[in-house]
Design an enzyme around this catalytic site. Sequence first.
Site, mmCIF file in Angstrom:
data_model
loop_
_atom_site.group_PDB
_atom_site.id
_atom_site.type_symbol
_atom_site.label_atom_id
_atom_site.label_comp_id
_atom_site.label_asym_id
_atom_site.label_seq_id
_atom_site.Cartn_x
_atom_site.Cartn_y
_atom_site.Cartn_z
ATOM 1 N N THR A 121 -76.015 79.975 100.611
ATOM 2 C CA THR A 121 -77.306 80.223 99.970
ATOM 3 C C THR A 121 -77.979 78.923 99.533
ATOM 4 O OG1 THR A 121 -78.248 81.141 97.931
ATOM 5 C CG2 THR A 121 -75.940 80.587 97.846
ATOM 6 N N ASP A 122 -79.291 78.973 99.433
ATOM 7 C CA ASP A 122 -80.026 77.804 98.915
ATOM 8 C C ASP A 122 -79.756 77.566 97.430
ATOM 9 O OD1 ASP A 122 -81.421 80.003 97.920
ATOM 10 O OD2 ASP A 122 -83.378 79.389 98.691
ATOM 11 N N GLU A 123 -79.181 78.572 96.758
ATOM 12 C CA GLU A 123 -78.942 78.433 95.308
ATOM 13 C C GLU A 123 -77.926 77.350 94.983
ATOM 14 O OE1 GLU A 123 -78.317 81.884 93.007
ATOM 15 O OE2 GLU A 123 -79.751 83.074 94.116
ATOM 16 N N TYR A 148 -72.430 82.902 90.076
ATOM 17 C CA TYR A 148 -72.540 83.219 91.511
ATOM 18 C C TYR A 148 -72.745 81.958 92.347
ATOM 19 C CZ TYR A 148 -74.995 84.218 95.875
ATOM 20 O OH TYR A 148 -75.391 84.203 97.179
ATOM 21 N N LYS A 152 -70.424 80.001 95.246
ATOM 22 C CA LYS A 152 -70.883 79.767 96.632
ATOM 23 C C LYS A 152 -70.813 78.272 96.950
ATOM 24 C CE LYS A 152 -72.208 82.251 99.338
ATOM 25 N NZ LYS A 152 -71.513 83.097 100.342
ATOM 26 N N PHE A 188 -84.206 92.503 93.670
ATOM 27 C CA PHE A 188 -85.584 92.533 93.182
ATOM 28 C C PHE A 188 -86.518 93.450 93.993
ATOM 29 C CE2 PHE A 188 -89.740 90.045 93.101
ATOM 30 C CZ PHE A 188 -90.167 90.596 91.912
ATOM 31 N N LEU A 204 -90.300 93.148 85.623
ATOM 32 C CA LEU A 204 -90.410 91.723 85.942
ATOM 33 C C LEU A 204 -89.678 90.924 84.875
ATOM 34 C CD1 LEU A 204 -91.957 90.048 88.066
ATOM 35 C CD2 LEU A 204 -93.886 89.985 86.478
ATOM 36 N N ASP A 270 -85.719 88.091 80.167
ATOM 37 C CA ASP A 270 -85.490 87.178 81.293
ATOM 38 C C ASP A 270 -83.992 87.022 81.567
ATOM 39 O OD1 ASP A 270 -86.110 85.488 83.357
ATOM 40 O OD2 ASP A 270 -87.130 83.986 82.123
ATOM 41 N N GLY A 273 -80.485 81.466 82.142
ATOM 42 C CA GLY A 273 -80.369 80.344 83.085
ATOM 43 C C GLY A 273 -81.196 80.521 84.350
HETATM 44 P P1 NAD Z 1 -74.209 92.192 99.682
HETATM 45 O O1 NAD Z 1 -73.731 92.188 98.273
HETATM 46 O O2 NAD Z 1 -75.269 93.139 100.099
HETATM 47 O O3 NAD Z 1 -72.962 92.457 100.659
HETATM 48 C C1 NAD Z 1 -71.717 91.867 100.471
HETATM 49 C C2 NAD Z 1 -70.696 92.616 101.315
HETATM 50 O O4 NAD Z 1 -69.423 91.963 101.155
HETATM 51 C C3 NAD Z 1 -70.521 94.086 100.892
HETATM 52 O O5 NAD Z 1 -70.487 94.903 102.026
HETATM 53 C C4 NAD Z 1 -69.170 94.088 100.181
HETATM 54 O O6 NAD Z 1 -68.480 95.325 100.289
HETATM 55 C C5 NAD Z 1 -68.440 92.970 100.921
HETATM 56 N N1 NAD Z 1 -67.367 92.383 100.111
HETATM 57 C C6 NAD Z 1 -67.449 91.950 98.815
HETATM 58 N N2 NAD Z 1 -66.254 91.478 98.425
HETATM 59 C C7 NAD Z 1 -65.412 91.593 99.486
HETATM 60 C C8 NAD Z 1 -64.045 91.251 99.702
HETATM 61 N N3 NAD Z 1 -63.291 90.715 98.725
HETATM 62 N N4 NAD Z 1 -63.503 91.502 100.918
HETATM 63 C C9 NAD Z 1 -64.259 92.066 101.904
HETATM 64 N N5 NAD Z 1 -65.546 92.413 101.752
HETATM 65 C C10 NAD Z 1 -66.117 92.166 100.561
HETATM 66 O O7 NAD Z 1 -74.610 90.690 99.993
HETATM 67 P P2 NAD Z 1 -75.761 90.101 100.925
HETATM 68 O O8 NAD Z 1 -77.000 89.990 100.147
HETATM 69 O O9 NAD Z 1 -75.757 90.837 102.225
HETATM 70 O O10 NAD Z 1 -75.205 88.619 101.154
HETATM 71 C C11 NAD Z 1 -74.325 88.341 102.237
HETATM 72 C C12 NAD Z 1 -74.030 86.872 102.269
HETATM 73 O O11 NAD Z 1 -75.229 86.141 102.414
HETATM 74 C C13 NAD Z 1 -73.378 86.335 100.989
HETATM 75 O O12 NAD Z 1 -72.420 85.373 101.348
HETATM 76 C C14 NAD Z 1 -74.529 85.696 100.227
HETATM 77 O O13 NAD Z 1 -74.066 84.671 99.397
HETATM 78 C C15 NAD Z 1 -75.356 85.184 101.376
HETATM 79 N N6 NAD Z 1 -76.797 85.028 101.119
HETATM 80 C C16 NAD Z 1 -77.516 86.059 100.623
HETATM 81 C C17 NAD Z 1 -78.887 85.935 100.470
HETATM 82 C C18 NAD Z 1 -79.746 87.086 99.970
HETATM 83 O O14 NAD Z 1 -80.944 86.900 99.782
HETATM 84 N N7 NAD Z 1 -79.210 88.278 99.742
HETATM 85 C C19 NAD Z 1 -79.511 84.729 100.807
HETATM 86 C C20 NAD Z 1 -78.733 83.671 101.292
HETATM 87 C C21 NAD Z 1 -77.373 83.845 101.459
HETATM 88 O O1 DAU Z 2 -81.793 82.432 97.236
HETATM 89 C C1 DAU Z 2 -80.802 83.190 97.859
HETATM 90 C C2 DAU Z 2 -80.227 84.193 96.883
HETATM 91 O O2 DAU Z 2 -81.212 85.209 96.729
HETATM 92 C C3 DAU Z 2 -78.908 84.783 97.341
HETATM 93 O O3 DAU Z 2 -77.930 83.781 97.360
HETATM 94 C C4 DAU Z 2 -78.441 85.914 96.407
HETATM 95 O O4 DAU Z 2 -77.277 86.528 96.949
HETATM 96 C C5 DAU Z 2 -79.557 86.941 96.324
HETATM 97 O O5 DAU Z 2 -79.187 87.960 95.402
HETATM 98 C C6 DAU Z 2 -80.859 86.280 95.872
HETATM 99 O O6 DAU Z 2 -80.727 85.784 94.500
HETATM 100 P P1 DAU Z 2 -81.889 85.977 93.431
HETATM 101 O O7 DAU Z 2 -81.260 85.927 92.098
HETATM 102 O O8 DAU Z 2 -83.027 85.088 93.731
HETATM 103 O O9 DAU Z 2 -82.336 87.487 93.844
HETATM 104 P P2 DAU Z 2 -82.720 88.780 92.962
HETATM 105 O O10 DAU Z 2 -83.163 89.818 93.933
HETATM 106 O O11 DAU Z 2 -81.669 89.145 91.990
HETATM 107 O O12 DAU Z 2 -83.984 88.272 92.129
HETATM 108 C C7 DAU Z 2 -85.107 87.688 92.780
HETATM 109 C C8 DAU Z 2 -86.072 87.208 91.690
HETATM 110 O O13 DAU Z 2 -86.617 88.349 91.011
HETATM 111 C C9 DAU Z 2 -85.402 86.387 90.603
HETATM 112 O O14 DAU Z 2 -86.307 85.378 90.182
HETATM 113 C C10 DAU Z 2 -85.142 87.375 89.475
HETATM 114 C C11 DAU Z 2 -86.307 88.328 89.611
HETATM 115 N N1 DAU Z 2 -86.083 89.742 89.210
HETATM 116 C C12 DAU Z 2 -84.989 90.379 89.687
HETATM 117 C C13 DAU Z 2 -84.767 91.705 89.407
HETATM 118 C C14 DAU Z 2 -83.534 92.439 89.910
HETATM 119 C C15 DAU Z 2 -87.036 90.402 88.442
HETATM 120 O O15 DAU Z 2 -88.053 89.805 88.014
HETATM 121 N N2 DAU Z 2 -86.841 91.716 88.166
HETATM 122 C C16 DAU Z 2 -85.744 92.400 88.602
HETATM 123 O O16 DAU Z 2 -85.623 93.620 88.323
#
Ligand code: NAD
Ligand code: DAU
Length: 332
Positions: A121-123, A148, A152, A188, A204, A270, A273
């Site tokens: 992730t970019d985080e 988190y 990562k 979100f 929000l 909010d 962090g």
């Molecule tokens: P998600 O939470 O939707 O899915 C995670 C999956 O991993 C689930 O199916 C869960 O059952 C499985 N899992 C969790 N723990 C496990 C374990 N111990 N053994 C086997 N399976 C396990 O996550 P996502 O949003 O699809 O993210 C997938 C990957 O992409 C992650 O590595 C995340 O860090 C990365 N990523 C996510 C985003 C985003 O915007 N969601 C952006 C950049 C990178």
């Molecule tokens: O940047 C990549 C990351 O993006 C991934 O590594 C993470 O797995 C993925 O969950 C996501 O992280 P964020 O924390 O950015 O995503 P989230 O959907 O939780 O929140 C997006 C933005 O919206 C964040 O600034 C928090 C805000 N938010 C979130 C929720 C759930 C709200 O304002 N209201 C909400 O109800």
Amino acid sequence: MESLLVTGGAGFIGSNFVHFLMEKTGVRVTVLDKLTYAGNRESLKGVPEDRLELVVGDIADAALVDRLTERTDAVVHYAAESHNDNSLQDPRPFLETNIIGTYTLLEAARRHGKRFHHISTDEVYGDLELDDPGRFTEDTPYNPSSPYSSTKAGSDLLVRAWVRSFGLQATISNCSNNYGPYQHVEKFIPRQITNVIDGVRPKLYGAGQNVRDWIHADDHSSAVWAILNKGEIGQTYLIGADGERNNKDVVELILTGMGQPAEAYDQVIDRAGHDLRYAIDSTKLRNELGWQPEYSHFEQGLSDTIAWYRDNEAWWRPLKAATETKYAEQGQ
Ligand code: NAD
Ligand code: DAU
């Protein structure tokens, strides 16, 4: 490559990748997924049975991981605990899956000499100021903020060490915020879409000035496929589609796109962090591997995503009440 082991393939981005592979390639896939609260068999519905095996298990189970890694051509590692808010409540599963789980997979790939691609992730780079003209590149120093993102970052560093110390044939990608079908309603965009469907006002965090760089999950999949096939071993590639939007703008787009007044949302407590801004410079991926995103208009992708959640209530409905109960307990 004829066969892939896809960890976390029943999660949001992993399942989108499996559907992408079915449509665009001929590979056979084994999904290893623990089916935590975030995993869902239903996300793999419609995938031909002769090309997919779903193994329910933990990536930290060394014997299982060894057996599955031995019989595949390459490992694509998506499995993770992925939600920042959860990591603030209980970090332990993040350490177990993101660190120990990744370590377990790396050891198996090393033993069997398998190609490995790590999804990150970019985080890991921390955040940018709103007025910073810069964006993250592959050379930005690591500076994660949350439990988190720190796990990562730790997993990325393990991959780099396994490449350098043991010659593992690995690549890493760090992608920005994904949206699209099969995303859990804790996140979100799906949270707000399903709130509006339920007649509940979107929530929000704070003033909503935080910026995320949105990319459609299909574009993430095509980038990973390009890196798997053409990426240089040992390299990191940033994946992004120039989709910067602040959260307030996204909520307003969802509301107006669903026929509601733009201001019909609530501001809630909010996130602790809370990272201010993420922004990806994906020049390396575009120039070196010739990748381009297909979804160049966020508004179009968002509108497709709203339609998907409207059409697939049976997929998300079982997750919604428990998710909102948890948020309510946190005042969010
Ligand atoms: P998600 O939470 O939707 O899915 C995670 C999956 O991993 C689930 O199916 C869960 O059952 C499985 N899992 C969790 N723990 C496990 C374990 N111990 N053994 C086997 N399976 C396990 O996550 P996502 O949003 O699809 O993210 C997938 C990957 O992409 C992650 O590595 C995340 O860090 C990365 N990523 C996510 C985003 C985003 O915007 N969601 C952006 C950049 C990178
Ligand atoms: O940047 C990549 C990351 O993006 C991934 O590594 C993470 O797995 C993925 O969950 C996501 O992280 P964020 O924390 O950015 O995503 P989230 O959907 O939780 O929140 C997006 C933005 O919206 C964040 O600034 C928090 C805000 N938010 C979130 C929720 C759930 C709200 O304002 N209201 C909400 O109800």
